[in-house]
Design a protein around this motif. Structure first.
Motif, PDB file in Angstrom:
ATOM      1  N   VAL A   2       0.815  -1.202   0.000  1.00 43.25           N
ATOM      2  CA  VAL A   2       0.000   0.000   0.000  1.00 43.25           C
ATOM      3  C   VAL A   2       0.852   1.257   0.000  1.00 43.25           C
ATOM      4  N   GLU A   3       1.893   1.300   0.818  1.00 47.73           N
ATOM      5  CA  GLU A   3       2.720   2.510   0.898  1.00 47.73           C
ATOM      6  C   GLU A   3       3.439   2.781  -0.419  1.00 47.73           C
ATOM      7  N   ALA A   4       3.943   1.740  -1.054  1.00 43.06           N
ATOM      8  CA  ALA A   4       4.613   1.922  -2.352  1.00 43.06           C
ATOM      9  C   ALA A   4       3.615   2.426  -3.392  1.00 43.06           C
ATOM     10  N   PHE A   5       2.400   1.890  -3.364  1.00 40.15           N
ATOM     11  CA  PHE A   5       1.359   2.322  -4.297  1.00 40.15           C
ATOM     12  C   PHE A   5       1.031   3.798  -4.074  1.00 40.15           C
ATOM     13  N   LYS A   6       0.842   4.191  -2.814  1.00 46.43           N
ATOM     14  CA  LYS A   6       0.547   5.590  -2.491  1.00 46.43           C
ATOM     15  C   LYS A   6       1.685   6.502  -2.938  1.00 46.43           C
ATOM     16  N   ALA A   7       2.915   6.096  -2.672  1.00 45.06           N
ATOM     17  CA  ALA A   7       4.072   6.919  -3.037  1.00 45.06           C
ATOM     18  C   ALA A   7       4.156   7.108  -4.544  1.00 45.06           C
ATOM     19  N   ASP A   8       3.919   6.049  -5.307  1.00 42.28           N
ATOM     20  CA  ASP A   8       3.964   6.128  -6.759  1.00 42.28           C
ATOM     21  C   ASP A   8       2.922   7.108  -7.276  1.00 42.28           C
ATOM     22  N   PHE A   9       1.688   6.998  -6.800  1.00 46.91           N
ATOM     23  CA  PHE A   9       0.630   7.889  -7.260  1.00 46.91           C
ATOM     24  C   PHE A   9       0.842   9.315  -6.780  1.00 46.91           C
ATOM     25  N   ALA A  10       1.387   9.495  -5.589  1.00 47.19           N
ATOM     26  CA  ALA A  10       1.656  10.850  -5.084  1.00 47.19           C
ATOM     27  C   ALA A  10       2.643  11.563  -5.990  1.00 47.19           C
ATOM     28  N   VAL A  11       3.684  10.859  -6.430  1.00 42.84           N
ATOM     29  CA  VAL A  11       4.680  11.459  -7.331  1.00 42.84           C
ATOM     30  C   VAL A  11       4.034  11.808  -8.664  1.00 42.84           C
ATOM     31  N   ARG A  12       3.239  10.892  -9.205  1.00 46.16           N
ATOM     32  CA  ARG A  12       2.595  11.134 -10.502  1.00 46.16           C
ATOM     33  C   ARG A  12       1.674  12.352 -10.462  1.00 46.16           C
ATOM     34  N   PHE A  13       0.849  12.449  -9.424  1.00 46.16           N
ATOM     35  CA  PHE A  13      -0.143  13.510  -9.385  1.00 46.16           C
ATOM     36  C   PHE A  13       0.392  14.814  -8.819  1.00 46.16           C
ATOM     37  N   ALA A  14       1.586  14.819  -8.288  1.00 53.56           N
ATOM     38  CA  ALA A  14       2.210  16.061  -7.820  1.00 53.56           C
ATOM     39  C   ALA A  14       2.853  16.810  -8.988  1.00 53.56           C
ATOM     40  N   GLN A  15       3.001  16.141 -10.112  1.00 52.21           N
ATOM     41  CA  GLN A  15       3.594  16.776 -11.277  1.00 52.21           C
ATOM     42  C   GLN A  15       2.718  17.933 -11.749  1.00 52.21           C
ATOM     43  N   LYS A  16       3.337  18.921 -12.349  1.00 54.07           N
ATOM     44  CA  LYS A  16       2.645  20.120 -12.805  1.00 54.07           C
ATOM     45  C   LYS A  16       1.428  19.799 -13.677  1.00 54.07           C
ATOM     46  N   ASP A  17       1.558  18.845 -14.582  1.00 48.80           N
ATOM     47  CA  ASP A  17       0.466  18.521 -15.506  1.00 48.80           C
ATOM     48  C   ASP A  17      -0.767  17.954 -14.798  1.00 48.80           C
ATOM     49  N   TYR A  18      -0.606  17.464 -13.594  1.00 52.82           N
ATOM     50  CA  TYR A  18      -1.708  16.806 -12.905  1.00 52.82           C
ATOM     51  C   TYR A  18      -2.174  17.530 -11.646  1.00 52.82           C
ATOM     52  N   LYS A  19      -1.660  18.726 -11.385  1.00 50.12           N
ATOM     53  CA  LYS A  19      -1.977  19.389 -10.114  1.00 50.12           C
ATOM     54  C   LYS A  19      -3.457  19.697  -9.944  1.00 50.12           C
ATOM     55  N   ASP A  20      -4.210  19.855 -11.028  1.00 47.71           N
ATOM     56  CA  ASP A  20      -5.642  20.141 -10.931  1.00 47.71           C
ATOM     57  C   ASP A  20      -6.498  18.923 -11.246  1.00 47.71           C
ATOM     58  N   SER A  21      -5.884  17.758 -11.327  1.00 40.84           N
ATOM     59  CA  SER A  21      -6.637  16.561 -11.700  1.00 40.84           C
ATOM     60  C   SER A  21      -7.482  16.053 -10.537  1.00 40.84           C
ATOM     61  N   ILE A  63      -1.633  -5.122  -1.969  1.00 37.98           N
ATOM     62  CA  ILE A  63      -1.816  -5.139  -3.421  1.00 37.98           C
ATOM     63  C   ILE A  63      -0.609  -5.849  -4.030  1.00 37.98           C
ATOM     64  N   VAL A  64      -0.873  -6.929  -4.769  1.00 40.59           N
ATOM     65  CA  VAL A  64       0.221  -7.661  -5.400  1.00 40.59           C
ATOM     66  C   VAL A  64       0.223  -7.497  -6.920  1.00 40.59           C
ATOM     67  N   GLU A  65      -0.931  -7.095  -7.466  1.00 39.01           N
ATOM     68  CA  GLU A  65      -1.005  -6.819  -8.906  1.00 39.01           C
ATOM     69  C   GLU A  65      -2.010  -5.707  -9.135  1.00 39.01           C
ATOM     70  N   HIS A  66      -1.806  -4.957 -10.240  1.00 40.28           N
ATOM     71  CA  HIS A  66      -2.709  -3.863 -10.605  1.00 40.28           C
ATOM     72  C   HIS A  66      -2.821  -3.821 -12.116  1.00 40.28           C
ATOM     73  N   TRP A  67      -4.060  -3.667 -12.586  1.00 38.96           N
ATOM     74  CA  TRP A  67      -4.315  -3.462 -14.005  1.00 38.96           C
ATOM     75  C   TRP A  67      -5.175  -2.220 -14.130  1.00 38.96           C
ATOM     76  N   GLY A  68      -4.911  -1.401 -15.110  1.00 39.27           N
ATOM     77  CA  GLY A  68      -5.699  -0.196 -15.327  1.00 39.27           C
ATOM     78  C   GLY A  68      -6.248  -0.155 -16.739  1.00 39.27           C
TER      79      GLY A  68
END
Length: 69
Positions: A2-21, A63-68
């Motif tokens: 869970v923590e690795a998943f949260k960290a990954d998404f936090a980095v992605r959505f902190a990017q300038k392109d996603y700040k208002d997402s 979480i051991v696997e994720h599909w989007g």
């Protein structure tokens, strides 16, 4: 996990392109070791958005696997 998943998404959505997402969970379901989340994702307020489905396989509470889609 869970923590690795949260960290990954936090980095992605902190990017300038996603700040208002936003992502609004519309529905979800659980079957055996799978968790399904249906969400509506928007990059900014004027974006009509897109439907998305995330599928997670969970083992022993992790979480051991994720599909989007």
């Amino acid at each position: 996990g869970v923590e690795a998943f949260k960290a990954d998404f936090a980095v992605r959505f902190a990017q300038k392109d996603y700040k208002d997402s936003t992502a609004t969970i519309v529905g979800g379901a659980v079957e055996d070791d799978l968790v399904y989340l249906h969400s509506h994702k928007k990059l900014h307020a004027q974006d009509p958005g897109k439907a998305a489905v995330d599928i997670f396989r969970v083992v022993d509470g992790k979480i051991v696997e994720h599909w989007g889609i």
